[in-house]
Scaffold this motif. Structure first.
Motif, PDB file in Angstrom:
ATOM      1  N   ALA A  12      -0.695  -3.347   4.950  1.00 52.21           N
ATOM      2  CA  ALA A  12       0.405  -2.399   4.880  1.00 52.21           C
ATOM      3  C   ALA A  12       0.899  -2.245   3.447  1.00 52.21           C
ATOM      4  O   ALA A  12       1.328  -1.162   3.042  1.00 52.21           O
ATOM      5  CB  ALA A  12       1.546  -2.852   5.783  1.00 52.21           C
ATOM      6  N   HIS A  13       0.842  -3.336   2.675  1.00 49.81           N
ATOM      7  CA  HIS A  13       1.348  -3.331   1.301  1.00 49.81           C
ATOM      8  C   HIS A  13       0.313  -3.947   0.363  1.00 49.81           C
ATOM      9  O   HIS A  13      -0.503  -4.774   0.785  1.00 49.81           O
ATOM     10  CB  HIS A  13       2.647  -4.148   1.195  1.00 49.81           C
ATOM     11  N   CYS A  14       0.399  -3.560  -0.887  1.00 51.87           N
ATOM     12  CA  CYS A  14      -0.392  -4.232  -1.905  1.00 51.87           C
ATOM     13  C   CYS A  14       0.035  -5.707  -1.937  1.00 51.87           C
ATOM     14  O   CYS A  14       1.228  -6.001  -2.022  1.00 51.87           O
ATOM     15  CB  CYS A  14      -0.162  -3.586  -3.270  1.00 51.87           C
ATOM     16  N   ASP A  15      -0.914  -6.585  -1.814  1.00 47.49           N
ATOM     17  CA  ASP A  15      -0.854  -8.057  -1.783  1.00 47.49           C
ATOM     18  C   ASP A  15      -0.975  -8.622  -0.369  1.00 47.49           C
ATOM     19  O   ASP A  15      -1.236  -9.816  -0.201  1.00 47.49           O
ATOM     20  CB  ASP A  15       0.344  -8.671  -2.514  1.00 47.49           C
ATOM     21  N   ASP A  16      -0.801  -7.818   0.696  1.00 50.51           N
ATOM     22  CA  ASP A  16      -0.921  -8.337   2.065  1.00 50.51           C
ATOM     23  C   ASP A  16      -2.295  -8.951   2.308  1.00 50.51           C
ATOM     24  O   ASP A  16      -2.418 -10.045   2.883  1.00 50.51           O
ATOM     25  CB  ASP A  16      -0.698  -7.229   3.093  1.00 50.51           C
ATOM     26  N   ILE A  17      -3.339  -8.243   1.917  1.00 52.70           N
ATOM     27  CA  ILE A  17      -4.702  -8.704   2.175  1.00 52.70           C
ATOM     28  C   ILE A  17      -4.960 -10.026   1.455  1.00 52.70           C
ATOM     29  O   ILE A  17      -5.464 -10.991   2.040  1.00 52.70           O
ATOM     30  CB  ILE A  17      -5.716  -7.636   1.752  1.00 52.70           C
ATOM     31  N   ALA A  18      -4.603 -10.074   0.177  1.00 51.70           N
ATOM     32  CA  ALA A  18      -4.862 -11.279  -0.612  1.00 51.70           C
ATOM     33  C   ALA A  18      -4.073 -12.471  -0.097  1.00 51.70           C
ATOM     34  O   ALA A  18      -4.578 -13.601  -0.059  1.00 51.70           O
ATOM     35  CB  ALA A  18      -4.542 -11.015  -2.078  1.00 51.70           C
ATOM     36  N   ILE A  19      -2.814 -12.250   0.306  1.00 51.38           N
ATOM     37  CA  ILE A  19      -2.006 -13.344   0.835  1.00 51.38           C
ATOM     38  C   ILE A  19      -2.538 -13.787   2.200  1.00 51.38           C
ATOM     39  O   ILE A  19      -2.658 -14.975   2.487  1.00 51.38           O
ATOM     40  CB  ILE A  19      -0.531 -12.927   0.938  1.00 51.38           C
ATOM     41  N   GLY A  20      -2.861 -12.834   3.053  1.00 48.92           N
ATOM     42  CA  GLY A  20      -3.247 -13.164   4.419  1.00 48.92           C
ATOM     43  C   GLY A  20      -4.628 -13.763   4.571  1.00 48.92           C
ATOM     44  O   GLY A  20      -4.825 -14.637   5.416  1.00 48.92           O
ATOM     45  N   SER A  22       0.745   1.466   1.390  1.00 51.82           N
ATOM     46  CA  SER A  22       1.798   1.827   0.438  1.00 51.82           C
ATOM     47  C   SER A  22       1.454   1.370  -0.970  1.00 51.82           C
ATOM     48  O   SER A  22       0.642   0.460  -1.163  1.00 51.82           O
ATOM     49  CB  SER A  22       3.137   1.213   0.869  1.00 51.82           C
ATOM     50  N   GLY A  23       2.095   1.995  -1.944  1.00 52.92           N
ATOM     51  CA  GLY A  23       1.902   1.611  -3.342  1.00 52.92           C
ATOM     52  C   GLY A  23       1.058   2.565  -4.144  1.00 52.92           C
ATOM     53  O   GLY A  23       0.884   2.389  -5.354  1.00 52.92           O
ATOM     54  N   GLY A  24       0.495   3.600  -3.515  1.00 51.71           N
ATOM     55  CA  GLY A  24      -0.386   4.526  -4.197  1.00 51.71           C
ATOM     56  C   GLY A  24       0.295   5.213  -5.368  1.00 51.71           C
ATOM     57  O   GLY A  24       1.442   5.640  -5.271  1.00 51.71           O
ATOM     58  N   GLY A  25      -0.418   5.300  -6.490  1.00 51.14           N
ATOM     59  CA  GLY A  25       0.102   5.976  -7.658  1.00 51.14           C
ATOM     60  C   GLY A  25       1.140   5.208  -8.443  1.00 51.14           C
ATOM     61  O   GLY A  25       1.799   5.764  -9.318  1.00 51.14           O
ATOM     62  N   PRO A  67       6.018   5.228   2.118  1.00 46.69           N
ATOM     63  CA  PRO A  67       7.138   4.440   1.589  1.00 46.69           C
ATOM     64  C   PRO A  67       7.212   3.048   2.213  1.00 46.69           C
ATOM     65  O   PRO A  67       7.072   2.883   3.430  1.00 46.69           O
ATOM     66  CB  PRO A  67       8.375   5.279   1.971  1.00 46.69           C
ATOM     67  N   ASP A  68       7.406   2.056   1.377  1.00 48.82           N
ATOM     68  CA  ASP A  68       7.521   0.670   1.819  1.00 48.82           C
ATOM     69  C   ASP A  68       8.670   0.535   2.805  1.00 48.82           C
ATOM     70  O   ASP A  68       9.792   0.987   2.551  1.00 48.82           O
ATOM     71  CB  ASP A  68       7.761  -0.216   0.600  1.00 48.82           C
TER      72      ASP A  68
END
Length: 223
Positions: free
Chosen positions: A24-32, A55-58, A86-87
């Motif tokens: 859903a957010h930048c960093d979710d994949i790396a943390i999870g 989210s986080g594009g651009g 939007p986050d």
């Protein structure tokens, strides 16, 4: 039973060749599931990794995510799309997320899909988790966990044991590639290693990342 083998989707005898990862957010994949991503891509440098983040594009967060996933993919270049939902507002953008997920699904045939687990209390995580099975209907879907202030820590059903070196590498890469998050109280090595140590105890390993598996299919094959 002579001549008959049993296989459960996802219990691989080799690393999967095609992986889909969703956050859903930048960093979710790396943390999870960052350590699992390091292990899978490290075992096979030709593995294909496709990623979608809502989210986080651009923004600078997208730049962080691109650099981080490249590092976590151990030399494999991931295909990454970052939307600009939007986050914290994902439920209000249901149609857009559903369409993006459908397009992502048409872009490849993964052997395993990683996404947030459906019991996650964060509304953005939970919406993505609920929509993933509607597109990936015949796939192994593993729900990763993210430790945070909500009391939504799941009871995992699948564990990926690993050693301390891999978990410390995950923590190091998280801090290196997500400087925007380092001031948050949940973003520290003690949190990352503490959860992984608990999951390791649960599967008789030094550390582990754990996943929620809602459904799997057993197939009988002649051997």
């Amino acid at each position: 039973m002579d001549g008959v083998g049993i296989g459960v989707i996802g219990l691989f005898t080799r690393p999967p060749k095609r992986i889909a990862v969703l956050g859903a957010h930048c960093d979710d994949i790396a943390i999870g599931m960052g350590a699992t991503l390091l292990a899978l891509t490290g075992a096979d440098p030709e593995v294909q990794v496709r990623a979608l983040v809502l989210s986080g594009g651009g923004t600078a967060r997208e730049d962080e995510e691109r650099a981080a996933l490249t590092a976590f993919c151990s030399g494999t270049t991931p295909q990454l799309e970052v939307l600009h939902v939007p986050d914290g507002r994902a439920p209000a953008h249901w149609d857009r997320i559903k369409d993006a997920l459908a397009a992502f699904r048409r872009g490849g045939e993964p052997e395993v899909v990683f996404a947030p687990h459906r019991g996650d209390a964060h509304q953005d995580h939970r919406l993505l988790a609920e929509l993933v099975p509607t597109e990936f209907r015949d796939h192994l879907i593993l729900g990763y966990e993210i430790l945070k202030w909500e009391t939504d820590t799941p009871a995992p059903t699948l564990y990926h044991p690993m050693d301390a070196e891999l978990l410390h590498r995950k923590s190091r890469l998280l801090h290196e590639h997500y400087p925007s998050q380092t001031g948050r109280d949940w973003f520290d090595e003690q949190a990352f290693l503490g959860l992984a140590r608990m999951r390791g105890v649960q599967c008789h390993a030094p550390y582990a990342e754990a996943f929620v598996l809602d459904k799997a299919i057993i197939r009988w094959e002649q051997t």
